[in-house]
Design a protein around this motif. Structure first.
Motif, PDB file in Angstrom:
ATOM      1  N   ALA A   6       0.862  -1.187   0.000  1.00 44.42           N
ATOM      2  CA  ALA A   6       0.000   0.000   0.000  1.00 44.42           C
ATOM      3  C   ALA A   6       0.893   1.229   0.000  1.00 44.42           C
ATOM      4  CB  ALA A   6      -0.889  -0.002   1.238  1.00 44.42           C
ATOM      5  N   ILE A  61      -0.917  -0.768  -4.343  1.00 46.08           N
ATOM      6  CA  ILE A  61      -2.267  -0.211  -4.332  1.00 46.08           C
ATOM      7  C   ILE A  61      -2.214   1.183  -3.744  1.00 46.08           C
ATOM      8  CG2 ILE A  61      -2.855  -1.280  -2.084  1.00 46.08           C
ATOM      9  CD1 ILE A  61      -5.762  -1.596  -3.218  1.00 46.08           C
ATOM     10  N   PRO A  90      -8.464  10.269  -0.392  1.00 43.84           N
ATOM     11  CA  PRO A  90      -8.195   9.457   0.807  1.00 43.84           C
ATOM     12  C   PRO A  90      -8.397  10.300   2.069  1.00 43.84           C
ATOM     13  CG  PRO A  90      -6.137  10.126  -0.221  1.00 43.84           C
ATOM     14  CD  PRO A  90      -7.240  10.700  -1.066  1.00 43.84           C
ATOM     15  N   VAL A  96      -9.571   4.457   3.697  1.00 36.10           N
ATOM     16  CA  VAL A  96      -8.490   3.849   2.912  1.00 36.10           C
ATOM     17  C   VAL A  96      -8.394   2.349   3.228  1.00 36.10           C
ATOM     18  CG1 VAL A  96      -5.968   3.762   2.646  1.00 36.10           C
ATOM     19  CG2 VAL A  96      -7.153   5.973   2.601  1.00 36.10           C
ATOM     20  N   GLY A 115       3.688   1.305   5.105  1.00 37.81           N
ATOM     21  CA  GLY A 115       4.703   2.035   5.862  1.00 37.81           C
ATOM     22  C   GLY A 115       4.238   2.141   7.306  1.00 37.81           C
ATOM     23  N   GLU A 117       3.902   4.785   9.065  1.00 39.63           N
ATOM     24  CA  GLU A 117       2.950   5.902   9.124  1.00 39.63           C
ATOM     25  C   GLU A 117       3.166   6.768   7.902  1.00 39.63           C
ATOM     26  OE1 GLU A 117       4.035   8.117  12.703  1.00 39.63           O
ATOM     27  OE2 GLU A 117       5.407   9.347  11.546  1.00 39.63           O
ATOM     28  N   THR A 118       2.179   7.617   7.591  1.00 41.85           N
ATOM     29  CA  THR A 118       2.409   8.620   6.569  1.00 41.85           C
ATOM     30  C   THR A 118       3.053   9.813   7.263  1.00 41.85           C
ATOM     31  OG1 THR A 118       0.171   9.413   6.951  1.00 41.85           O
ATOM     32  CG2 THR A 118       0.488   7.983   5.055  1.00 41.85           C
ATOM     33  N   GLY A 123      -0.693   8.997  11.153  1.00 43.62           N
ATOM     34  CA  GLY A 123      -1.784   8.282  11.801  1.00 43.62           C
ATOM     35  C   GLY A 123      -1.392   6.928  12.361  1.00 43.62           C
ATOM     36  N   SER A 124      -0.585   6.194  11.587  1.00 42.01           N
ATOM     37  CA  SER A 124      -0.182   4.845  11.989  1.00 42.01           C
ATOM     38  C   SER A 124      -1.400   3.953  12.262  1.00 42.01           C
ATOM     39  CB  SER A 124       0.707   4.925  13.240  1.00 42.01           C
ATOM     40  OG  SER A 124       1.728   3.969  13.171  1.00 42.01           O
ATOM     41  N   VAL A 126      -3.693   2.719   9.302  1.00 40.49           N
ATOM     42  CA  VAL A 126      -4.204   1.959   8.160  1.00 40.49           C
ATOM     43  C   VAL A 126      -3.855   0.469   8.267  1.00 40.49           C
ATOM     44  CG1 VAL A 126      -3.975   1.621   5.658  1.00 40.49           C
ATOM     45  CG2 VAL A 126      -4.297   3.930   6.580  1.00 40.49           C
TER      46      VAL A 126
END
Ligand code: FAD
Ligand code: AMP
Lengths: 246, 321
Positions: A6, A61, A90, A96, A115, A117-118, A123-124, A126
């Motif tokens: 992702a 994705i 998103p 997501v 990953g 987090e973004t 957020g950590s 997804v």
């Protein structure tokens, strides 16, 4: 092995952060967007290494609008085999995660990588949500993954150290620094990325349940107070009496 | 009611648990309800959570919870929360917390916000709370749109205070699922407050020149009771362990005091530390960008300044502070 990665798109690490429309939206003026570093350097590259070791495919994705296809093409240039874009804004981790889970539920992936987090929303969330929706084992913030027979041995970052965990496929893993070394796409990769399959999916109906309503930047720091390097008693006094932190 | 997942380590309540429970008790007070703490596995000192605001302490003590598995833990937390009809579920934003928060939210179909750094407020019956994003370069006010909420709280959001008294630990029986992962080993430096929980952090960068020079940094940390950290190139070149690396690609921290020694203050470094309450920068270059983010600055040679600072703090401490 059938691997899914992702990938998300974020402002560059040095971007100036500003908001518009009365603080309700991120202001993208003059901002360069990149693939989220954890996705690009660690998660995607580890998936590619695994494919090289064991054979299989790496699918990426991304949930996002058409403008983000440059990021998807970069993932293909680095070496992914094919890509999926879920056509949507998103706007929450849950929205997501529901898309990724909807796609993965029948696709039979051995490992789903994200990953840790973004670097924009930090957020950590997804990865855990995808694991929860698919009821798969989940290991977060992995800094290393090796295979021993059919089991993966994963090293996970914990406070002040690491933990080693054994898990069999299928599972979900979020990558932190250490999982792999960044790869720069070469000319052949960039050329072949143009013709690799990119499938566009309509989003499944998804709930958000949480919303970022209003953004603001922190107030500017007051000017630094300089202390004479010969007089550390003064610094200690300031930290003790003024800042009250020691 | 408010339910808090109280983290333990080696059978003892973690500091992060005191903080989460104290936070939970403040949320409960604002809502006119009670706060319960949930501990999983063995625990020796669960009762002390009462002092930090838990009206009840629940324990699920099952051998399957002896080591951490995110799915198993999340399943038990969600089961208890659903069973007891908790409407706000609070977790720490720690390593295990980060593994659990998304899972728990999905299992409860609850709106979730991670790394919140203030107490929530209610407007028109909806929960609003603040969190940092863009690595501390921005804040957002966020809203939960479901009837129950899952929040993970950033370290150092509130200083836990023992305002109440101990309570008895109640044992709950929950059907615990088998873990599909197995913890083979845990490698943790002992006796050190982990970085995300540290109130004072002493951090050093490439200005140290050589790993053999770290004695002066450790001396300073030791008089302050601080945890040590470092910049990325320092960890990358193996001068210091990887888990000390703070910044964009390392860990993000928000101590009360961050002392940066021989670190230039690159934007990716600042990303991990600029939420610190007070920043002290020691650097020989007056143009170092870190001074722009600092509260107190010292321009000087760290090899002279740091030992001097250590002595000055020793003097303060021996004066009884
Ligand atoms: C995408 C990306 C992510 C990154 N992530 C991170 C991250 O997470 N964390 C991080 O730290 N970096 C990160 N970096 C690297 C970052 O850009 C800097 O390169 C790094 O922080 C510099 O480390 P430093 O300050 O220790 O070293 P330098 O920049 O070399 O600074 C050393 C400083 O020490 C001072 N100095 C030297 N000698 C003395 C002396 N005797 N007395 C006093 N002062 C002295 C110098 O004046 C200088 O300011 C990242 C970079 C990128 C591109
Ligand atoms: N829009 C998106 N599309 C695909 N994957 C995403 C998206 N947003 C986040 N992710 C994945 O989820 C990880 C963690 O994101 P977050 O939970 O938002 O911090 C990222 O590193 C990505 O791997």
């Amino acid at each position: 092995m059938k691997l899914l990665v992702a990938i998300s798109q974020t402002p560059e690490t040095t971007a100036r952060i500003a908001f518009k429309d009365g603080g309700t939206a991120f202001d993208p003026t003059g901002v360069n967007f990149i693939m989220n570093p954890y996705d690009e350097w660690y998660s995607l590259v580890r998936a590619l290494e695994l494919k090289e070791e064991k054979g299989g495919t790496v699918t990426v994705i991304h949930c996002g609008p058409v403008a983000n296809e440059v990021t998807i093409r970069k993932a293909l240039a680095i070496g992914a085999d094919d890509a999926i874009r879920v056509d949507m804004e998103p706007d929450s981790a849950y929205a997501v995660a529901q898309q990724i889970a909807a796609h993965a539920t029948t696709a039979g992936y051995d490992i789903i990588f994200t990953g840790k987090e973004t670097i924009d929303y930090n957020g950590s969330l997804v990865a855990g949500m995808v694991a929860g929706l698919l009821n798969l084992p989940f290991i977060s913030h992995a800094s290393k993954m090796v295979f021993s027979g059919d089991k993966a041995i994963v090293t996970r970052d914990i406070e002040g150290g690491t933990e080693e965990i054994e898990v069999a496929v299928p599972f979900v893993i979020s990558a932190s620094k250490g999982m792999a070394e960044q790869r720069i796409p070469n000319m052949r990769g960039i050329m072949s990325a143009k013709t690799k399959p990119l499938q566009i999916l309509a989003p499944v109906a998804a709930e958000s349940l949480a919303k970022h309503v209003e953004f603001r930047v922190p107030p500017a720091k007051t000017a630094v107070k300089m202390v004479d390097p010969a007089n550390m008693d003064e610094l200690v006094r300031l930290l003790h009496e003024e800042a009250k932190v020691i | 009611m408010i339910m808090v997942f109280a983290e333990t380590q080696d059978g003892k309540i973690k500091r992060s648990a005191l903080e989460s429970v104290y936070y939970g008790s403040k949320v409960a007070a604002a809502q006119g309800t009670t706060c319960a703490a949930l501990v999983l596995g063995q625990v020796e000192d669960g009762g002390k959570l009462g002092a930090y605001g838990a009206n009840e302490v629940w324990q699920v003590n099952d051998a399957k919870l002896a080591s951490f598995d995110s799915q198993t833990y999340a399943e038990v937390i969600a089961k208890v929360a659903a069973d007891k009809q908790a409407n706000v579920i609070i977790l720490p934003d720690s390593s295990n917390g980060k593994s659990l928060t998304g899972l728990v939210a999905v299992k409860l179909k609850a709106g979730v916000l991670s790394g919140v750094n203030k107490l929530p407020e209610w407007k028109d019956g909806k929960l609003y709370v603040e969190r940092a994003l863009f690595s501390g370069k921005a804040f957002a006010s966020c809203r939960i749109d479901s009837s129950n909420a899952v929040l993970s709280i950033a370290g150092n959001t509130l200083k836990p205070v023992a305002e109440g008294s101990e309570v008895a630990v109640t044992s709950l029986t929950v059907d615990v699922p088998d873990a599909k992962t197995k913890v083979l080993s845990v490698n943790r430096s002992v006796g050190i407050v982990p970085l995300p929980e540290a109130e004072v952090v002493v951090s050093a960068g490439r200005g140290m020149k050589d790993p053999s020079n770290w004695g002066i940094v450790e001396d300073l940390a030791s008089v302050l009771g601080a945890t040590t950290a470092c910049s990325r190139p320092v960890a990358d070149s193996g001068w210091r362990p990887h888990h000390e690396h703070v910044g964009q690609t390392g860990i993000a921290i928000r101590p009360n005091l961050y002392i940066a020694i021989g670190i230039s203050g690159a934007i990716q470094h600042l990303a991990g530390v600029n939420s610190s309450k007070v920043i002290v920068v020691i650097n020989k270059d007056p143009e170092a960008p870190f001074f722009k983010a600092a509260d107190y600055g010292v321009v000087g040679d760290l090899f002279e300044v740091v030992p001097r600072l250590t002595e000055a703090i020793k003097k303060l401490k021996s004066a009884g502070h």
